[in-house]
Design a protein around this motif. Structure first.
Motif, PDB file in Angstrom:
ATOM      1  N   ARG A 415       1.054  -1.246   0.179  1.00 59.81           N
ATOM      2  CA  ARG A 415      -0.040   0.054  -0.009  1.00 59.81           C
ATOM      3  C   ARG A 415       0.843   1.395  -0.039  1.00 59.81           C
ATOM      4  O   ARG A 415       1.855   1.395   0.909  1.00 59.81           O
ATOM      5  N   HIS A 417       0.796   5.566   0.036  1.00 55.94           N
ATOM      6  CA  HIS A 417      -0.123   6.854   0.588  1.00 55.94           C
ATOM      7  C   HIS A 417      -0.163   7.982  -0.311  1.00 55.94           C
ATOM      8  O   HIS A 417      -0.081   9.038  -0.230  1.00 55.94           O
ATOM      9  N   ASN A 469      -8.251   1.206  -4.444  1.00 56.07           N
ATOM     10  CA  ASN A 469      -7.996   2.240  -3.679  1.00 56.07           C
ATOM     11  C   ASN A 469      -8.456   1.891  -2.324  1.00 56.07           C
ATOM     12  O   ASN A 469      -9.174   1.428  -1.804  1.00 56.07           O
ATOM     13  N   HIS A 470      -7.271   2.443  -1.441  1.00 56.27           N
ATOM     14  CA  HIS A 470      -7.661   2.208   0.207  1.00 56.27           C
ATOM     15  C   HIS A 470      -8.530   3.074   0.805  1.00 56.27           C
ATOM     16  O   HIS A 470      -8.707   4.153   0.257  1.00 56.27           O
ATOM     17  N   PRO A 471      -9.413   2.581   1.315  1.00 52.62           N
ATOM     18  CA  PRO A 471     -10.432   3.715   2.033  1.00 52.62           C
ATOM     19  C   PRO A 471      -9.920   4.883   2.594  1.00 52.62           C
ATOM     20  O   PRO A 471     -10.372   6.090   2.591  1.00 52.62           O
ATOM     21  N   ASP A 472      -8.512   4.862   3.119  1.00 54.11           N
ATOM     22  CA  ASP A 472      -7.906   5.981   3.757  1.00 54.11           C
ATOM     23  C   ASP A 472      -7.079   6.800   2.909  1.00 54.11           C
ATOM     24  O   ASP A 472      -6.228   7.642   3.308  1.00 54.11           O
ATOM     25  N   GLY A 473      -7.114   6.442   1.688  1.00 47.97           N
ATOM     26  CA  GLY A 473      -6.169   7.181   0.526  1.00 47.97           C
ATOM     27  C   GLY A 473      -5.181   6.208  -0.019  1.00 47.97           C
ATOM     28  O   GLY A 473      -4.496   5.158   0.854  1.00 47.97           O
TER      29      GLY A 473
END
Length: 483
Positions: A415, A417, A469-473
């Motif tokens: 992942r 950022h 896409n990660h839920p936190d961005g």
């Protein structure tokens, strides 16, 4: 209900064919057994009614005979009959009705009693009535004061009633000849074991059926196994070939049914064509590399001779872009087609080296050791995971690597950022030469081949690369490999 059926339905062809054949045989056996049992019961019912009528007519004749005798002569005649070996019935006289402990209720026994009673009533319409019952010999009371059959001399009953070795139920008929004088008669049915003949589920009947069913099932399983074993070999060979282990793939044996022999030959021909295609592709790209570099170099030299500086710069930019495209295509082929033997790979050691290298370069990478091991090509897998980590660090500032196990799978999640990717672009993100606006801003010189190379290597290992896409961005790159 559907969920349970789906769970019971086997996944393998062997299991499905076995289940279908076993279920079919069992249903057929049960249906045939039910029809046979119905016919057997009907036949037993007819035979028992005929035998009951015969016994009833004999009993009616005996009752008439003893009724015609003077009371003083009856016991004398009975004693003479016993000394002669007995008759169809064991006969005795009592002053009252003797209670009889009956056998457990049984449809055939009840049918016999009903038929005998009706026949006696028809033959002796003026009789006051009849008491009928079936009893077991060891519990049968034959006279007043609780005198049992076992208490009598053996010569009285050995030719009339069956006591040993396998006792049979005894039919007892009692009727009042005159007030205070009861005639007691006991006899066996013409078929003493008639209660067993009407039971289709008796052990001696079930044993042959069970043996035949077991033999048929065994033969069916052997046939199904012989059919599915070549298919299992074909599946394993296709899986190994699809994962690039062509050197470990043995030719399929051309044995078995005609259909499988044709399939094995077609598969072998397909494998040879794929091998030739891969070799031709490698030779083609090597030729392209050799043939294109020379004219590109000549064009660069000739562009230096152009007097117009603006035109010369445009030529040089186009030639640099062409040169980069050729190098990128060649690199894509080389990275996706690494020839090495599969081995056991400790992911902690593999990822740990890449994480330490990134950290020494001043980049932020988070990783917790997992102790997980996978089987694959070490160099190829390192290149695929390296591309994912490099992308995460380049476009997302920092990366987080997580490794975990699921039933049948090993999951490696990388992942970043960064800003993430539009949902509509996720499906084409790993296609060659696809670069989003964010990527072009960060890296002008890239060709968009990193994710494509990673996906090709992962799929060659029998896994898949999932982008989301990660839920936190940020972007998640999930590598799912076979355990």
């Amino acid at each position: 209900m559907g969920h349970w059926l789906q769970r019971l339905w086997p996944a393998s062809l062997l299991g499905r064919l076995t289940l279908v054949m076993v279920a079919g045989l069992l249903v057929t056996q049960l249906a045939a057994g039910a029809i046979w049992a119905s016919q057997l019961r009907a036949k037993s019912q007819v035979e028992v009614q005929s035998a009951a009528q015969y016994v009833a007519h004999s009993a009616a004749g005996a009752i008439r005979f003893f009724r015609s005798l003077p009371p003083a002569y009856r016991m004398l005649i009975i004693q003479q009959l016993r000394e002669m070996g007995g008759t169809r019935f064991f006969v005795n006289f009592n002053h009252a009705y003797v209670p009889v402990e009956q056998i457990a209720p049984h449809p055939l026994a009840q049918s016999v009693i009903a038929t005998v009673a009706a026949t006696l009533k028809s033959d002796l319409p003026h009789s006051p009535g009849f008491r009928l019952a079936f009893a077991w010999p060891d519990r049968l009371v034959v006279a007043e004061h609780d005198v049992r059959l076992n208490d009598l001399p053996n010569s009285w009953v050995q030719h009339v009633l069956l006591l040993q070795p396998d006792p049979a139920p005894i039919l007892v008929i009692q009727t009042e000849i005159e007030p205070g004088n009861w005639l007691y008669m006991a006899a066996l049915m013409p078929n003493p074991y008639f209660l067993n003949t009407g039971d289709p589920f008796a052990w001696d009947r079930l044993m042959p059926q069970a043996a035949s069913l077991a033999v048929v099932l065994l033969l069916c399983l052997l046939v199904v196994r012989s059919i599915t074993r070549p298919l299992a070999a074909l599946s394993e060979t296709a899986a190994a070939l699809g994962q690039g282990h062509d050197e470990d793939v043995k030719p399929l044996p051309e044995t078995g049914s005609r259909e499988f022999i044709n399939t094995a030959r077609a598969f072998g021909a397909m494998r040879e064509r794929i091998g030739r295609y891969i070799e031709d592709r490698e030779r083609l790209f090597i030729s392209i590399s050799h043939d294109l570099r020379t004219p590109i170099t000549r064009l660069k030299l000739r562009s230096e001779l152009l007097d117009d500086e603006a035109l010369r710069n445009e030529f040089e930019e186009d030639l640099d872009e062409l040169d980069m495209m050729v190098k990128g295509a060649l690199q894509c082929v080389k990275d996706s087609d690494i020839h090495e033997n599969p081995a056991e790979i400790r992911l902690d050691a593999l990822l740990g080296r890449m994480v330490r290298s990134a950290q020494l370069a001043g980049q932020t990478v988070a990783y917790e050791p997992s102790g997980v091991t996978v089987r694959g090509k070490p160099l190829a897998l390192k290149r695929a995971l390296g591309n994912l980590i490099d992308n995460a660090l380049f476009y997302g500032a920092r990366a987080e690597i997580d490794v975990r196990e699921e039933p049948g799978s090993v999951l490696i999640n990388v992942r970043d950022h960064g800003p993430g990717v539009p949902e509509e672009a996720l499906g084409s993100l790993s296609d060659p030469y696809v670069r989003l606006a964010h990527g072009r801003e960060k890296n002008d010189g890239g060709m968009g081949l990193g994710l494509g190379i990673a996906r090709g290597i992962v799929e060659a290992h029998g896994g898949r690369l999932e982008l989301s896409n990660h839920p936190d961005g940020g972007l998640n790159a999930l590598v799912r490999l076979p355990a």
